[in-house]
Motif scaffolding. Structure first.
Motif, PDB file in Angstrom:
ATOM      1  N   UNK A 484       0.817  -1.209   0.000  1.00  0.00           N
ATOM      2  CA  UNK A 484       0.000   0.000   0.000  1.00  0.00           C
ATOM      3  C   UNK A 484       0.857   1.268   0.000  1.00  0.00           C
ATOM      4  N   UNK A 485       2.122   1.139  -0.368  1.00  0.00           N
ATOM      5  CA  UNK A 485       3.032   2.273  -0.353  1.00  0.00           C
ATOM      6  C   UNK A 485       3.751   2.401   0.969  1.00  0.00           C
ATOM      7  N   UNK A 512      -6.162   0.046  -3.296  1.00  0.00           N
ATOM      8  CA  UNK A 512      -7.218   1.041  -3.088  1.00  0.00           C
ATOM      9  C   UNK A 512      -6.775   2.107  -2.087  1.00  0.00           C
ATOM     10  N   UNK A 513      -6.104   1.678  -1.021  1.00  0.00           N
ATOM     11  CA  UNK A 513      -5.604   2.627  -0.018  1.00  0.00           C
ATOM     12  C   UNK A 513      -4.584   3.564  -0.635  1.00  0.00           C
ATOM     13  N   UNK A 514      -3.704   3.015  -1.453  1.00  0.00           N
ATOM     14  CA  UNK A 514      -2.674   3.826  -2.101  1.00  0.00           C
ATOM     15  C   UNK A 514      -3.285   4.849  -3.044  1.00  0.00           C
ATOM     16  N   UNK A 529      -2.981  25.446   3.195  1.00  0.00           N
ATOM     17  CA  UNK A 529      -2.388  24.471   4.114  1.00  0.00           C
ATOM     18  C   UNK A 529      -1.912  23.273   3.299  1.00  0.00           C
ATOM     19  N   UNK A 530      -0.640  22.986   3.374  1.00  0.00           N
ATOM     20  CA  UNK A 530      -0.052  21.921   2.572  1.00  0.00           C
ATOM     21  C   UNK A 530      -0.308  20.548   3.198  1.00  0.00           C
ATOM     22  N   UNK A 531      -0.127  19.533   2.380  1.00  0.00           N
ATOM     23  CA  UNK A 531      -0.405  18.160   2.821  1.00  0.00           C
ATOM     24  C   UNK A 531       0.785  17.501   3.498  1.00  0.00           C
ATOM     25  N   UNK A 532       1.927  18.195   3.581  1.00  0.00           N
ATOM     26  CA  UNK A 532       3.111  17.601   4.189  1.00  0.00           C
ATOM     27  C   UNK A 532       3.803  16.647   3.230  1.00  0.00           C
ATOM     28  N   UNK A 533       4.653  15.806   3.781  1.00  0.00           N
ATOM     29  CA  UNK A 533       5.363  14.801   2.984  1.00  0.00           C
ATOM     30  C   UNK A 533       4.633  13.462   3.124  1.00  0.00           C
ATOM     31  N   UNK A 534       3.936  13.016   2.081  1.00  0.00           N
ATOM     32  CA  UNK A 534       3.124  11.798   2.189  1.00  0.00           C
ATOM     33  C   UNK A 534       3.995  10.549   2.162  1.00  0.00           C
ATOM     34  N   UNK A 535       4.212   9.962   3.310  1.00  0.00           N
ATOM     35  CA  UNK A 535       5.104   8.801   3.410  1.00  0.00           C
ATOM     36  C   UNK A 535       4.639   7.658   2.509  1.00  0.00           C
ATOM     37  N   UNK A 536       3.348   7.469   2.408  1.00  0.00           N
ATOM     38  CA  UNK A 536       2.826   6.360   1.604  1.00  0.00           C
ATOM     39  C   UNK A 536       3.178   6.541   0.126  1.00  0.00           C
TER      40      UNK A 536
END
Length: 673
Positions: A484-485, A512-514, A529-536
């Motif tokens: 799922x990333x 689907x989650x990814x 407002x930014x989403x940050x660094x998406x670890x996935x």
């Protein structure tokens, strides 16, 4: 109250607000989950979490903290755990401010709070280290405010026992009493012009010894002290597992490094410009903090705390010196610099606060956290937790340290391979695991023969997760069952796991989650407002690239570079994915951006060396080879990267181009294609 006093009070209040907001972030650091899991397990002499260390004697250095944080977790989850640590941090700094108010006014205090908050941003995580600050501040408050010695002794002994059972820094308690005794002796000597020792000084020396003796009141007695002394390098962060995040190495840390240097230079400026005798305690605290920051960047939060009074002193001393100079040279008002600094401080605090709450700060430093409360789902196997609890899931799993605590907490009936208790597992254990995961045949055989894991649970953001997944899938011995990333799960290709391997529902679940994570990220990044660094998504890009699926990798990396242009790893991955699609010039341009952001990253130079070799640009290839020689670390390289290093050596001698075709992709489940 005058307008200047009111504005000064506003600066201090805003400074503390910024300090509090620094800690209000989603949890992406793994240590706290290990502590909670240990607290849930209760007081036991054998390790309750791992199957690799079940027979080894275990020294619990945080028994009281583990129970306490477990209680708060059960009461209010991750949000309450975070808030408790933020309150402890605030209480510690408030006490330190009261301890140091005489050395600087509101502007100096506001500037000091701003600087300390910025120093805390990369390294603040909920953990027992926050209580080092709280106990140190309590000790100092009692030493300077309680005049009844008997009452002081009782209170300090109680605090010392609590400190001993919460954090291994407890030996700093007796040291603080010694510092205070030395300061008392120095004051007496200066007043009488003789080196006499007063009864109070003698009592304080005795109190320090008593505080040291009561540290034996812990479940492990003297064994705790032995363990701390034998593992001091690990405990001071000298041998840390990760910095900021699993992908933090792909972000420039120049701002943070320069900020630390500025704080040290500011302290030197305070030493030079202060027109009074240096306060003994404040100076010793700052010196201790400076030494810790030099030992390891992980100790910067302790430096910020311990040096806080001296930073106030230094801002005040330097500003007074500059004010006197400006008044003499330009005949200006002596309040002009004060007014300018007040406005600058106010502006900087407001900007820093806005950068935190909009996630820009976290995005720029490479943190996986975002402003808010809760767990950063993409940083841990949150979505995969249910799979790990299945009855047909293999008993022995192989996981990296980052995920161990979370797995132990969410699947308490399952033993993990390891977690982040570095002083418990030991340096050799991690070296063997690291070498095995990076593809060293001897180390991998050792892991298989000693522990016989039938499942591998990888964090997608671990930089070499893709290489390992590719290696295992290509061997035919392992099957990919979930991705799922954020998490990659592989199991042995054995009949007893056939149901798990062929379960299309869990494979579809991960995809689907990814996909939802990508959609949410693109939508959230459109606003202020930014989403940050998406670890996935970061993990997904690396996995797809390693599995030779460049088009899928490109789609993730394009989204990342668009919304986080300072992420060198995304530019590197985007460039490599384009090169695999035969877009060499465009791919090289993107990879060169990665080198501009993180010029000391060996992984970037490995990629550039290969790309320049493929293009036939010998001059740039030689330059990349020179950079690779500087920053390449063999012990941190996969077998594939080591092969590139050998290709570099061979090409230097024979000028032959290495083969760049990564080959065909390993077989993947249909749902993941």
């Amino acid at each position: 109250m005058s307008n200047k006093k009111s504005l000064g009070l506003v600066l201090v209040v805003l400074g503390f607000l910024l300090l509090a907001l620094t800690g209000v972030r989603t949890i992406s650091s793994p240590d706290i989950f290990t502590h909670i899991a240990l607290g849930q397990a209760g007081g036991v002499s054998a390790d309750p979490l791992s199957y690799t260390m079940s027979s080894q004697p275990w020294i619990d250095m945080n028994p009281l903290y583990n129970s306490m944080v477990s209680f708060f977790w059960n009461l209010g989850g991750a949000g309450l755990v975070t808030l408790v640590h933020v309150l402890a941090l605030l209480a510690a700094f408030i006490m330190m401010l009261r301890f140091s108010k005489e050395w600087g006014g509101p502007v100096s205090q506001g500037l000091a709070l701003l600087l300390c908050a910025r120093l805390l941003v990369p390294v603040f995580n909920p953990g027992p280290g926050i209580f080092f600050m709280l106990f140190s501040a309590l000790f100092l408050t009692l030493l300077y405010r309680v005049k009844n010695f008997n009452l002081l002794a009782v209170l300090l002994m109680v605090l010392q026992i609590l400190w001993t059972n919460i954090h291994p820094s407890f030996l700093f308690g007796p040291a603080l009493i010694l510092f205070f005794a030395f300061e008392n002796w120095q004051k007496t000597r200066n007043a009488s012009r003789t080196a006499m020792v007063t009864p109070l000084t003698t009592k304080l020396f005795g109190l320090s010894v008593a505080a040291l003796l009561v540290t034996l009141i812990n479940p492990n007695l003297i064994n705790l002290h032995r363990h701390i002394f034998s593992n001091w390098l690990v405990l001071t962060g000298k041998e840390n597992i990760e910095w900021v995040s699993l992908f933090g190495q792909f972000f420039s840390q120049d701002f943070f490094n320069n900020l630390t240097r500025f704080a040290l230079l500011l302290g030197a400026g305070g030493l030079i410009t202060l027109q009074k005798r240096l306060p003994t305690m404040i100076t010793l605290l700052a010196l201790t903090g400076a030494i810790l920051s030099v030992i390891s960047p992980d100790m910067t939060h302790l430096f910020a705390f311990l040096a806080f009074p001296f930073i106030i002193l230094s801002f005040n001393a330097v500003s007074e010196y500059l004010s006197r100079t400006l008044t003499m040279v330009f005949k200006t008002s002596d309040t002009m610099l004060h007014d300018v600094l007040t406005v600058i401080t106010l502006i900087l605090i407001v900007i820093s606060t806005g950068s935190l709450v909009t996630n820009r700060t976290y995005t720029h430093i490479g943190s996986a956290s975002r402003f808010g409360l809760g767990i950063e789902d993409g940083a841990f196997p949150v979505a995969a937790a249910g799979i790990l609890s299945r009855a047909d899931f293999p008993k022995n799993i192989l996981n990296i340290a980052h995920d161990g605590g979370y797995i132990a907490l969410k699947a308490p009936g399952r033993k993990i391979f390891c977690d982040t208790r570095t002083s418990f597992y030991g340096e050799e254990f991690y070296k063997t695991l690291d070498a095995a995961l990076r593809g060293q045949p001897g180390a991998w055989k050792t892991i298989l023969s000693d522990w016989n894991p039938h499942a591998v649970v990888l964090n997608g953001c671990w930089p070499d997760a893709g290489a390992l997944a590719n290696r295992l899938i290509s061997s035919g011995v392992w099957k990919l069952v979930y991705f799922d990333g954020a998490t990659v799960i592989l199991v042995r290709n054995l009949p007893e796991y056939e149901t798990l391997i062929k379960d299309a529902s869990i494979q579809s679940q991960g995809v689907a989650i990814l996909e939802k994570s990508r959609t949410d990220y693109l939508e959230q990044s459109k606003g202020f407002v930014k989403a940050g660094n998406p670890a996935r998504l970061i993990g997904a890009g690396g996995i797809y690239l390693a599995l030779n699926r460049p088009q899928e990798a490109q789609s993730f990396y394009e989204a990342l570079t668009q919304n986080s242009p300072k992420m060198a790893g995304a530019w590197l991955g985007l460039g490599q994915s384009l090169i695999l699609q035969k877009q060499l010039s465009k791919g090289l341009a993107y990879m060169e951006k990665a080198a501009d952001i993180t010029p000391r990253n060996g992984r970037v130079w490995i990629g550039l060396f290969q790309a320049y070799q493929l293009k036939g640009d010998d001059n740039k290839a030689r330059n990349a080879a020179d950079q690779l020689n500087k920053f390449y670390k063999a012990e941190k390289a996969t077998v594939e990267q080591q092969a590139v290093k050998e290709q570099k050596r061979a090409s230097t001698k024979s000028a032959e181009k290495p083969v760049q075709n990564p080959g065909t992709a390993p077989e993947m489940p249909t749902q993941l294609k």
